[in-house]
Design a protein around this motif. Sequence first.
Motif, PDB file in Angstrom:
ATOM      1  N   ILE A 160       0.869  -1.172   0.000  1.00  0.00           N
ATOM      2  CA  ILE A 160       0.000   0.000   0.000  1.00  0.00           C
ATOM      3  C   ILE A 160       0.905   1.222   0.000  1.00  0.00           C
ATOM      4  CG2 ILE A 160      -1.708   1.301   1.331  1.00  0.00           C
ATOM      5  CD1 ILE A 160      -2.569  -1.493   2.465  1.00  0.00           C
ATOM      6  N   ILE A 161       0.636   2.155  -0.888  1.00  0.00           N
ATOM      7  CA  ILE A 161       1.477   3.353  -1.013  1.00  0.00           C
ATOM      8  C   ILE A 161       0.629   4.591  -0.791  1.00  0.00           C
ATOM      9  CG2 ILE A 161       3.080   4.644  -2.446  1.00  0.00           C
ATOM     10  CD1 ILE A 161       2.436   1.318  -3.767  1.00  0.00           C
ATOM     11  N   LEU A 162       1.027   5.368   0.191  1.00  0.00           N
ATOM     12  CA  LEU A 162       0.374   6.649   0.445  1.00  0.00           C
ATOM     13  C   LEU A 162       0.977   7.701  -0.468  1.00  0.00           C
ATOM     14  CD1 LEU A 162       0.147   6.725   4.343  1.00  0.00           C
ATOM     15  CD2 LEU A 162      -1.762   7.076   2.786  1.00  0.00           C
ATOM     16  N   SER A 163       0.156   8.283  -1.329  1.00  0.00           N
ATOM     17  CA  SER A 163       0.571   9.394  -2.196  1.00  0.00           C
ATOM     18  C   SER A 163      -0.485  10.479  -2.120  1.00  0.00           C
ATOM     19  CB  SER A 163       0.753   8.918  -3.644  1.00  0.00           C
ATOM     20  OG  SER A 163       1.816   8.005  -3.757  1.00  0.00           O
ATOM     21  N   GLY A 196      -2.502  15.043   3.267  1.00  0.00           N
ATOM     22  CA  GLY A 196      -3.260  13.804   3.303  1.00  0.00           C
ATOM     23  C   GLY A 196      -2.501  12.610   3.843  1.00  0.00           C
ATOM     24  N   SER A 197      -1.221  12.481   3.516  1.00  0.00           N
ATOM     25  CA  SER A 197      -0.482  11.287   3.946  1.00  0.00           C
ATOM     26  C   SER A 197      -0.266  11.247   5.456  1.00  0.00           C
ATOM     27  CB  SER A 197       0.840  11.181   3.183  1.00  0.00           C
ATOM     28  OG  SER A 197       0.590  10.820   1.832  1.00  0.00           O
ATOM     29  N   PRO A 198       0.259  12.299   6.087  1.00  0.00           N
ATOM     30  CA  PRO A 198       0.349  12.234   7.551  1.00  0.00           C
ATOM     31  C   PRO A 198      -1.020  12.141   8.224  1.00  0.00           C
ATOM     32  CG  PRO A 198       1.014  14.408   6.735  1.00  0.00           C
ATOM     33  CD  PRO A 198       0.904  13.506   5.560  1.00  0.00           C
ATOM     34  N   GLN A 199      -2.034  12.777   7.638  1.00  0.00           N
ATOM     35  CA  GLN A 199      -3.389  12.684   8.182  1.00  0.00           C
ATOM     36  C   GLN A 199      -3.864  11.232   8.219  1.00  0.00           C
ATOM     37  OE1 GLN A 199      -6.332  14.607   5.748  1.00  0.00           O
ATOM     38  NE2 GLN A 199      -8.045  13.996   7.060  1.00  0.00           N
ATOM     39  N   LEU A 200      -3.642  10.490   7.123  1.00  0.00           N
ATOM     40  CA  LEU A 200      -4.098   9.104   7.069  1.00  0.00           C
ATOM     41  C   LEU A 200      -3.296   8.190   7.993  1.00  0.00           C
ATOM     42  CD1 LEU A 200      -4.990   8.622   3.317  1.00  0.00           C
ATOM     43  CD2 LEU A 200      -6.479   8.173   5.273  1.00  0.00           C
ATOM     44  N   ASP A 255       5.487  10.906  -1.818  1.00  0.00           N
ATOM     45  CA  ASP A 255       4.955  12.223  -2.187  1.00  0.00           C
ATOM     46  C   ASP A 255       5.762  13.304  -1.474  1.00  0.00           C
ATOM     47  OD1 ASP A 255       3.988  12.360   0.465  1.00  0.00           O
ATOM     48  OD2 ASP A 255       1.993  11.663  -0.100  1.00  0.00           O
ATOM     49  N   GLY A 256       5.294  14.549  -1.556  1.00  0.00           N
ATOM     50  CA  GLY A 256       6.022  15.674  -0.980  1.00  0.00           C
ATOM     51  C   GLY A 256       6.068  15.705   0.525  1.00  0.00           C
ATOM     52  N   SER A 257       5.301  14.855   1.191  1.00  0.00           N
ATOM     53  CA  SER A 257       5.361  14.825   2.653  1.00  0.00           C
ATOM     54  C   SER A 257       6.701  14.280   3.138  1.00  0.00           C
ATOM     55  CB  SER A 257       4.225  13.974   3.231  1.00  0.00           C
ATOM     56  OG  SER A 257       4.397  12.608   2.932  1.00  0.00           O
ATOM     57  N   THR A 258       7.459  13.622   2.250  1.00  0.00           N
ATOM     58  CA  THR A 258       8.768  13.074   2.620  1.00  0.00           C
ATOM     59  C   THR A 258       9.892  14.095   2.454  1.00  0.00           C
ATOM     60  OG1 THR A 258       9.194  12.212   0.390  1.00  0.00           O
ATOM     61  CG2 THR A 258       7.999  10.778   1.918  1.00  0.00           C
ATOM     62  N   PHE A 259       9.596  15.264   1.874  1.00  0.00           N
ATOM     63  CA  PHE A 259      10.620  16.264   1.567  1.00  0.00           C
ATOM     64  C   PHE A 259      10.958  17.106   2.802  1.00  0.00           C
ATOM     65  CE2 PHE A 259       9.168  16.727  -3.167  1.00  0.00           C
ATOM     66  CZ  PHE A 259       9.571  15.420  -3.400  1.00  0.00           C
ATOM     67  N   SER A 260      12.254  17.324   3.009  1.00  0.00           N
ATOM     68  CA  SER A 260      12.687  18.233   4.074  1.00  0.00           C
ATOM     69  C   SER A 260      12.915  19.642   3.547  1.00  0.00           C
ATOM     70  CB  SER A 260      13.980  17.716   4.715  1.00  0.00           C
ATOM     71  OG  SER A 260      15.010  17.607   3.745  1.00  0.00           O
ATOM     72  N   LEU A 261      12.942  19.803   2.225  1.00  0.00           N
ATOM     73  CA  LEU A 261      13.019  21.121   1.606  1.00  0.00           C
ATOM     74  C   LEU A 261      12.268  21.085   0.288  1.00  0.00           C
ATOM     75  CD1 LEU A 261      15.281  21.141  -0.930  1.00  0.00           C
ATOM     76  CD2 LEU A 261      16.867  21.041   0.972  1.00  0.00           C
ATOM     77  N   SER A 262      11.843  22.245  -0.178  1.00  0.00           N
ATOM     78  CA  SER A 262      11.101  22.335  -1.430  1.00  0.00           C
ATOM     79  C   SER A 262      12.087  22.258  -2.593  1.00  0.00           C
ATOM     80  CB  SER A 262      10.324  23.649  -1.495  1.00  0.00           C
ATOM     81  OG  SER A 262       9.606  23.749  -2.701  1.00  0.00           O
ATOM     82  N   PRO A 263      11.879  21.348  -3.541  1.00  0.00           N
ATOM     83  CA  PRO A 263      12.841  21.183  -4.640  1.00  0.00           C
ATOM     84  C   PRO A 263      12.821  22.369  -5.606  1.00  0.00           C
ATOM     85  CG  PRO A 263      11.445  19.241  -4.378  1.00  0.00           C
ATOM     86  CD  PRO A 263      10.822  20.344  -3.596  1.00  0.00           C
ATOM     87  N   GLY A 264      13.777  23.249  -5.464  1.00  0.00           N
ATOM     88  CA  GLY A 264      13.983  24.335  -6.419  1.00  0.00           C
ATOM     89  C   GLY A 264      12.825  25.295  -6.549  1.00  0.00           C
TER      90      GLY A 264
END
Length: 548
Positions: free
Chosen positions: A276-279, A284-288, A507-516
């Motif tokens: 199962i992949i949360l995207s 939404g991902s941390p919420q779920l 998804d972007g919930s795994t990012f520690s910084l915004s890519p560019g």
Amino acid sequence: MASLFLLILALFTFQFQIGVLISSQTIPNQDDSYIKFIQNANTLPTTEKYDYIIIGGGTAGCPLAATLSSNFSVLVLERGSDPNAFPMVLSQEGMANTLTDDDNGHNPFQRFISEDGVENIRGRVLGGGSMINVGFYSRAQPEFFKNSSVQWDMAMVEEAYRWIEETVVSRPELGPWQLAFKEALVEAGVGPDNGYDLNHVVGTRIGGSIFDSRGKRHGAVELLNKANPINLKVATQATVKRIIFSQSNGLSATGVLYSDSNGKLHKATISKNGEIILSAGAIGSPQLLLSSGVGPKSHLSSLKLPLVLHNRHVGQSMADNPRFGATVVLPFLTRPTSVQVVGTLKPNIHIESLSTILPFSISPPFALLPPRSSGVNLSLAIFAGKFSTVSSTGSLRLDRRKNPIVRFNYLSHPDDLERCVEGVRKVGELVNTKVMERIKTRDLEGKMGFEFLGRSLPENMSDYGLVGEFCRKTVTTFWHYHGGCLVGKVVDGNYKVIGINNLRVVDGSTFSLSPGTNPMAAVMMLGRYVGLKMLHQRLGQRSKPFGN
């Protein structure tokens, strides 16, 4: 000032008129072959089994689903609808509706206000944020890969980027405003002029666009056209309630419960070796995960939610890139444009601009104006900047109805305020170039100046306190929020949830910084990249997926 006051008042009355105007535009034909995969969730069986279940058919979920479907059965659960139900998201001219139409609970965007009091939106449509953004496409900066705690296969990253770009990215044709903005950036010292470049480089450049020359949007949803039609099913209006777990062979995700638009519950489970992949995005991902019992024990206990796994990092390190800049009322009408040019001062600070026509109407005082004098079209130039690395972070938690409550703590860290001040000062230099003399207006005394909509730029840019106060008073979102499921804290370097088998977050919930400049390219790349890695690991070879 009286005219500006009337303008601000009129902003509250123009939503209906702009919606009618823009929705009536002729929408170019779109490659909507993906429709064959889509089913409304209320038509699906109450129980089904798949190799992979992807929660969220957005910017990452679509390329991930298309990739995994090459060899395995895939179910995508999307809470929103098919974008063809909302013609406004399919064209460049329709962008304004994203921010002006009311949120009726079914529109392709969901409004929310953070605890900071800053208004924001989430995607609620198949294709996710790529269907409601300004369309700028730019690859991630090298620092994103170096600091992500992931062992990247850069050859596969390049392959993933190219797979995306051949389908959804165009080289934009610059109109008068984007040409003027580009010239002003170079004049203001944002150099060198790099021409057209999809890569993240310092200086001024033309980036890619997911709008083609006819103004047609090509969002992540079109990547579904590359899927194996035998193996993919996309369920729309499917709201996931929680993830199902089993302890029989260690803590493992085994399925999901979701409801359709009629409120009926469905259960989808995964086959042996499935996942199962949360995207579902940075909200939404941390919420779920929290709703499913994965998160800080104290928070879940306060909501009387059964604890599945304690992880104090779920929902933490939430960050949003604060937007700085100014909006100028143009003395002439100009064609609306998406973002096509960016100026990067250093790897961290970026300035963009777009022009838009703002139609609005007011009820004039009785007998003052001639008949049919209540409408006007107004041109605006919006100068907007962001910095990629955000030191101020906040958190996401659930309320008692399991809705997410988010706080980003904008500009609470002094480094962020310093970056904002630097960016605002460069915007000040930009608007004072010779090129921008053309957008000044002359008052009755013959003085030339800008007609700002909202707060004007500080007059004394050398006063750090004054510019800093401008940053605080005008803070808004750039819609690039991220975090909540960081690599190394919630997921490992393969995006697997730490401590739980068969569960990932991609998804972007795994990012520690915004890519560019814009994270869209990196999020789409991530979906394709992780899909390829999963196929390689499971099949034991680097096979070419269906649709290549």
